[in-house]
Write a protein that holds these residues in place. Sequence first.
Motif, PDB file in Angstrom:
ATOM      1  N   SER A 271      -0.605   4.163   7.537  1.00  0.00           N
ATOM      2  CA  SER A 271      -0.159   3.363   6.346  1.00  0.00           C
ATOM      3  C   SER A 271      -0.771   1.931   6.375  1.00  0.00           C
ATOM      4  CB  SER A 271       1.458   3.434   6.591  1.00  0.00           C
ATOM      5  OG  SER A 271       1.902   2.489   5.841  1.00  0.00           O
ATOM      6  N   ALA A 272      -0.703   1.507   5.091  1.00  0.00           N
ATOM      7  CA  ALA A 272      -1.237   0.216   4.846  1.00  0.00           C
ATOM      8  C   ALA A 272       0.036  -1.076   5.146  1.00  0.00           C
ATOM      9  CB  ALA A 272      -1.983   0.023   3.734  1.00  0.00           C
ATOM     10  N   GLU A 273       1.127  -0.252   5.277  1.00  0.00           N
ATOM     11  CA  GLU A 273       2.451  -1.012   5.520  1.00  0.00           C
ATOM     12  C   GLU A 273       2.199  -2.046   6.664  1.00  0.00           C
ATOM     13  OE1 GLU A 273       7.423  -0.877   5.996  1.00  0.00           O
ATOM     14  OE2 GLU A 273       6.177   0.910   6.139  1.00  0.00           O
ATOM     15  N   THR A 274       2.590  -3.226   6.227  1.00  0.00           N
ATOM     16  CA  THR A 274       2.563  -4.301   7.335  1.00  0.00           C
ATOM     17  C   THR A 274       3.911  -4.916   7.678  1.00  0.00           C
ATOM     18  OG1 THR A 274       1.827  -6.005   6.057  1.00  0.00           O
ATOM     19  CG2 THR A 274      -0.005  -4.425   7.020  1.00  0.00           C
ATOM     20  N   ARG A 275       3.953  -5.861   8.655  1.00  0.00           N
ATOM     21  CA  ARG A 275       5.085  -6.766   8.757  1.00  0.00           C
ATOM     22  C   ARG A 275       4.813  -8.209   9.211  1.00  0.00           C
ATOM     23  NH1 ARG A 275      10.612  -6.143   8.438  1.00  0.00           N
ATOM     24  NH2 ARG A 275      11.975  -7.325   9.587  1.00  0.00           N
ATOM     25  N   VAL A 314       4.722   1.772  16.119  1.00  0.00           N
ATOM     26  CA  VAL A 314       3.834   0.724  15.210  1.00  0.00           C
ATOM     27  C   VAL A 314       2.719   0.353  16.009  1.00  0.00           C
ATOM     28  CG1 VAL A 314       5.863   0.202  13.771  1.00  0.00           C
ATOM     29  CG2 VAL A 314       5.250  -1.402  16.003  1.00  0.00           C
ATOM     30  N   ASP A 315       1.640  -0.252  15.286  1.00  0.00           N
ATOM     31  CA  ASP A 315       0.569  -0.823  16.141  1.00  0.00           C
ATOM     32  C   ASP A 315       0.633  -2.320  15.787  1.00  0.00           C
ATOM     33  OD1 ASP A 315      -0.398   1.702  16.907  1.00  0.00           O
ATOM     34  OD2 ASP A 315      -1.293   1.860  14.725  1.00  0.00           O
ATOM     35  N   PRO A 316       0.316  -3.286  17.025  1.00  0.00           N
ATOM     36  CA  PRO A 316       0.094  -4.627  17.044  1.00  0.00           C
ATOM     37  C   PRO A 316      -0.904  -4.934  15.828  1.00  0.00           C
ATOM     38  CG  PRO A 316       0.082  -3.946  19.073  1.00  0.00           C
ATOM     39  CD  PRO A 316      -0.120  -2.521  18.288  1.00  0.00           C
ATOM     40  N   LEU A 317      -0.621  -6.108  14.974  1.00  0.00           N
ATOM     41  CA  LEU A 317      -1.349  -6.568  13.828  1.00  0.00           C
ATOM     42  C   LEU A 317      -2.079  -8.036  14.123  1.00  0.00           C
ATOM     43  CD1 LEU A 317      -2.693  -5.705  11.071  1.00  0.00           C
ATOM     44  CD2 LEU A 317      -0.879  -6.627  10.176  1.00  0.00           C
ATOM     45  N   TYR A 318      -3.211  -8.105  14.005  1.00  0.00           N
ATOM     46  CA  TYR A 318      -3.738  -9.401  14.332  1.00  0.00           C
ATOM     47  C   TYR A 318      -4.160 -10.058  13.181  1.00  0.00           C
ATOM     48  CZ  TYR A 318      -2.950  -8.425  19.129  1.00  0.00           C
ATOM     49  OH  TYR A 318      -2.463  -8.182  20.333  1.00  0.00           O
ATOM     50  N   SER A 319      -3.957  -9.741  11.885  1.00  0.00           N
ATOM     51  CA  SER A 319      -4.704 -10.412  10.739  1.00  0.00           C
ATOM     52  C   SER A 319      -3.785  -9.866   9.535  1.00  0.00           C
ATOM     53  CB  SER A 319      -6.231  -9.827  10.657  1.00  0.00           C
ATOM     54  OG  SER A 319      -6.742 -10.812   9.663  1.00  0.00           O
ATOM     55  N   LEU A 320      -4.050 -10.706   8.513  1.00  0.00           N
ATOM     56  CA  LEU A 320      -3.338 -10.427   7.065  1.00  0.00           C
ATOM     57  C   LEU A 320      -3.600  -9.048   6.575  1.00  0.00           C
ATOM     58  CD1 LEU A 320      -1.732 -11.732   4.705  1.00  0.00           C
ATOM     59  CD2 LEU A 320      -4.057 -12.495   3.902  1.00  0.00           C
ATOM     60  N   GLY A 414       8.866  -6.526   5.877  1.00  0.00           N
ATOM     61  CA  GLY A 414       7.777  -5.785   5.698  1.00  0.00           C
ATOM     62  C   GLY A 414       7.142  -5.769   4.554  1.00  0.00           C
ATOM     63  N   TRP A 415       5.815  -5.314   4.358  1.00  0.00           N
ATOM     64  CA  TRP A 415       5.129  -5.280   3.130  1.00  0.00           C
ATOM     65  C   TRP A 415       4.476  -3.894   2.932  1.00  0.00           C
ATOM     66  CZ3 TRP A 415       5.123  -8.165  -1.178  1.00  0.00           C
ATOM     67  CH2 TRP A 415       4.055  -8.072  -2.134  1.00  0.00           C
ATOM     68  N   VAL A 416       4.670  -3.341   1.890  1.00  0.00           N
ATOM     69  CA  VAL A 416       4.081  -2.157   1.579  1.00  0.00           C
ATOM     70  C   VAL A 416       3.147  -2.351   0.543  1.00  0.00           C
ATOM     71  CG1 VAL A 416       4.530   0.231   0.472  1.00  0.00           C
ATOM     72  CG2 VAL A 416       6.430  -0.682   1.932  1.00  0.00           C
ATOM     73  N   ALA A 417       1.804  -1.868   0.850  1.00  0.00           N
ATOM     74  CA  ALA A 417       0.766  -2.209  -0.055  1.00  0.00           C
ATOM     75  C   ALA A 417       0.980  -1.706  -1.468  1.00  0.00           C
ATOM     76  CB  ALA A 417      -0.497  -1.662   0.373  1.00  0.00           C
ATOM     77  N   ASP A 418       0.785  -2.294  -2.436  1.00  0.00           N
ATOM     78  CA  ASP A 418       0.953  -2.006  -3.839  1.00  0.00           C
ATOM     79  C   ASP A 418      -0.143  -1.074  -4.273  1.00  0.00           C
ATOM     80  OD1 ASP A 418       3.309  -3.722  -4.249  1.00  0.00           O
ATOM     81  OD2 ASP A 418       1.798  -5.393  -4.674  1.00  0.00           O
ATOM     82  N   LEU A 481       2.614  -9.380  12.678  1.00  0.00           N
ATOM     83  CA  LEU A 481       3.471  -8.777  13.605  1.00  0.00           C
ATOM     84  C   LEU A 481       2.774  -7.172  13.884  1.00  0.00           C
ATOM     85  CD1 LEU A 481       7.087 -10.010  12.790  1.00  0.00           C
ATOM     86  CD2 LEU A 481       5.408 -10.962  14.499  1.00  0.00           C
ATOM     87  N   TRP A 482       2.915  -6.377  13.136  1.00  0.00           N
ATOM     88  CA  TRP A 482       2.547  -5.073  13.156  1.00  0.00           C
ATOM     89  C   TRP A 482       2.215  -4.235  12.024  1.00  0.00           C
ATOM     90  CZ3 TRP A 482       6.212  -2.083  10.627  1.00  0.00           C
ATOM     91  CH2 TRP A 482       7.492  -2.360  10.582  1.00  0.00           C
ATOM     92  N   GLN A 483       1.408  -3.067  12.170  1.00  0.00           N
ATOM     93  CA  GLN A 483       1.170  -2.071  11.181  1.00  0.00           C
ATOM     94  C   GLN A 483       1.807  -0.915  11.289  1.00  0.00           C
ATOM     95  OE1 GLN A 483      -2.839  -1.917  10.445  1.00  0.00           O
ATOM     96  NE2 GLN A 483      -2.885  -0.234   9.187  1.00  0.00           N
ATOM     97  N   ALA A 484       2.551  -0.250  10.397  1.00  0.00           N
ATOM     98  CA  ALA A 484       3.253   0.974  10.506  1.00  0.00           C
ATOM     99  C   ALA A 484       2.616   2.130  10.334  1.00  0.00           C
ATOM    100  CB  ALA A 484       4.468   0.783   9.369  1.00  0.00           C
ATOM    101  N   LYS A 485       3.183   3.151  11.080  1.00  0.00           N
ATOM    102  CA  LYS A 485       2.771   4.643  10.473  1.00  0.00           C
ATOM    103  C   LYS A 485       3.869   5.122   9.660  1.00  0.00           C
ATOM    104  CE  LYS A 485       0.718   5.448  14.991  1.00  0.00           C
ATOM    105  NZ  LYS A 485       1.115   4.334  15.875  1.00  0.00           N
ATOM    106  N   GLU A 486       3.211   6.126   8.599  1.00  0.00           N
ATOM    107  CA  GLU A 486       4.410   6.678   7.741  1.00  0.00           C
ATOM    108  C   GLU A 486       5.045   8.061   8.492  1.00  0.00           C
ATOM    109  OE1 GLU A 486       6.275   5.935   4.722  1.00  0.00           O
ATOM    110  OE2 GLU A 486       4.427   5.037   4.504  1.00  0.00           O
ATOM    111  N   TYR A 487       6.606   8.164   8.497  1.00  0.00           N
ATOM    112  CA  TYR A 487       7.114   9.262   9.092  1.00  0.00           C
ATOM    113  C   TYR A 487       8.039   9.873   8.286  1.00  0.00           C
ATOM    114  CZ  TYR A 487       5.762   7.370  13.986  1.00  0.00           C
ATOM    115  OH  TYR A 487       5.148   7.122  14.947  1.00  0.00           O
ATOM    116  N   VAL A 488       7.698  11.054   8.036  1.00  0.00           N
ATOM    117  CA  VAL A 488       8.736  11.939   7.165  1.00  0.00           C
ATOM    118  C   VAL A 488       9.121  13.175   7.862  1.00  0.00           C
ATOM    119  CG1 VAL A 488       8.748  13.047   4.962  1.00  0.00           C
ATOM    120  CG2 VAL A 488       7.474  11.195   5.018  1.00  0.00           C
ATOM    121  N   VAL A 489      10.308  13.464   8.000  1.00  0.00           N
ATOM    122  CA  VAL A 489      11.016  14.676   8.385  1.00  0.00           C
ATOM    123  C   VAL A 489      11.828  15.309   7.711  1.00  0.00           C
ATOM    124  CG1 VAL A 489      11.036  13.827  11.146  1.00  0.00           C
ATOM    125  CG2 VAL A 489      12.852  13.561   9.653  1.00  0.00           C
ATOM    126  N   SER A 490      11.466  16.848   7.502  1.00  0.00           N
ATOM    127  CA  SER A 490      12.249  17.756   6.648  1.00  0.00           C
ATOM    128  C   SER A 490      12.708  19.083   7.542  1.00  0.00           C
ATOM    129  CB  SER A 490      11.335  17.964   5.475  1.00  0.00           C
ATOM    130  OG  SER A 490      10.285  18.696   6.023  1.00  0.00           O
TER     131      SER A 490
END
Length: 515
Positions: A271-275, A314-320, A414-418, A481-490
Amino acid sequence: MRILVTLLVLAVVGIGGWQLLPSQENKNKTITVGTTDAVTSLDPAGAYDAGSWALYSSVFQTLLTFEPGGVQPVPDAAKSCAFVSGSGLKQYRCTLRDGITFPSGRAMTAEDVKFSFDRVKKIHSDVGPVSLLSTLGSVSADDAHTVTFHLSSPDATFPLKVATGAGSIVDREKYPADALRTGSEVDGTGPYTLTAYAKNSKADLTPNKSYQGYLDSTGRPIELRYYGDSQKLNDAWAGKQLDVATRTLPPHVLSALNPSDPRERVSVSDSAETRNLYLNTHAGSPLHDARVRRAMAWLVNREQLAATVYDGTVDPLYSLVPTGLIGHTTSFFDAYPTQNVKKARELLTEAGVKLPVEFTFGYGEGRGAGKQEAAELKKQLEAGGLFKVDVKGYEWTKFQKLWAAGKMDAWAVGWVADYPDPDTFGAPLVGTGSTMFTGYSNKSVDGLIRDSQQYADRSRVAQDFRRLQGDVAADVPLIPLWQAKEYVVSNEDVGGGQYLADGTGVFRLWLLKWI
């Protein structure tokens, strides 16, 4: 005997076929989806957050949209779109698709498109998407089916912005031109019709039989259920009250998900979601001096945050700009490679500020592990007695208004990429007048953002964004701070969960199906 054997074989085949195909009862059965992403407004001119935009992608149409995993938008309400030849990326023209009608039965025209974009800019909501349209000068309806966007500067990313929630097309006869619409009614032309809505509780979505657009099918009936925090979402999932759960289960639950568990389907994707931790740079703020903000950057330990609070989900993020997008760097690691109290103290001494530096830190309640994250960051920032952090959580809508009004010194969001382009992390987050209202303004950064928008070949923007991220790491208007992964459970009876979300803000409910 042969007759009996034949009948038995036919019966077995019949049962097998029934198991492979969804029953007629299931075909029209509602799929329940749970999330903690709140809807702050049903009016596209008044919201710029993941929960609201997820709903907009179902009930409104945009001229363009994104395919799952796509990086270039494709026509939806539009039949075609293109930059006007010879305009130097300053005029963008779209021709509407035939046969699109609003719930009233009135046909959508170019005037509705013009009206929708004009009102976003005119209303200029503090928590709306107006910052995405910063390069839009004016809109003209050339005829009933043709609309032209006149840009104030060359912007190769404008088609990407048209495909976001900011480009949602509303009925000009149902929405006021200069104010947000109130109530719970929605008049859109998306793949779903909103048939019932209760704020912070649920949204009932029925496939729109009149839909005309990119999709071949508008899917199954959906009931979106909203939960105040991650634990309540997990309780509903564990209690089998939901068919699908996403955004966001608690970290300890996510880390324990097992893709081989036959009782549920698990989808984990990049995911390109960051915080980021945003910092108030306005005059009068205790964080106004860049040296104070750099001191804070020396004290943040992302690896510890990701490992302890988020259980490695989540993964540590070191940039914008996150990994996976053009121009990503590790600018904050390069500038602040390890937690260092000594260097932080030297910067604060140089700034001549009184120690400990006291400041307020806000977070949105119910948003994943926000409370635990704030507690860990408070602990890290108070190391060595250099800072004293006053942490407080707020209800999401109030939280947005507080940061927009500059009422907090620091806030984690958190910021979800547009859209899948580094530009979505530029002007909205660090450009002058950004949607995060940090007060940060740097002519070099603004110039790099404008320069990068001139390239239709997006591979050419890497150098601009590398320089931009270096400036951000030096000025520290935010701390990644970090970059997310996208989790979906069904549950085992629902398919399509892997396509539901891809970190671009589009919520593809129409791809969920009974198996």
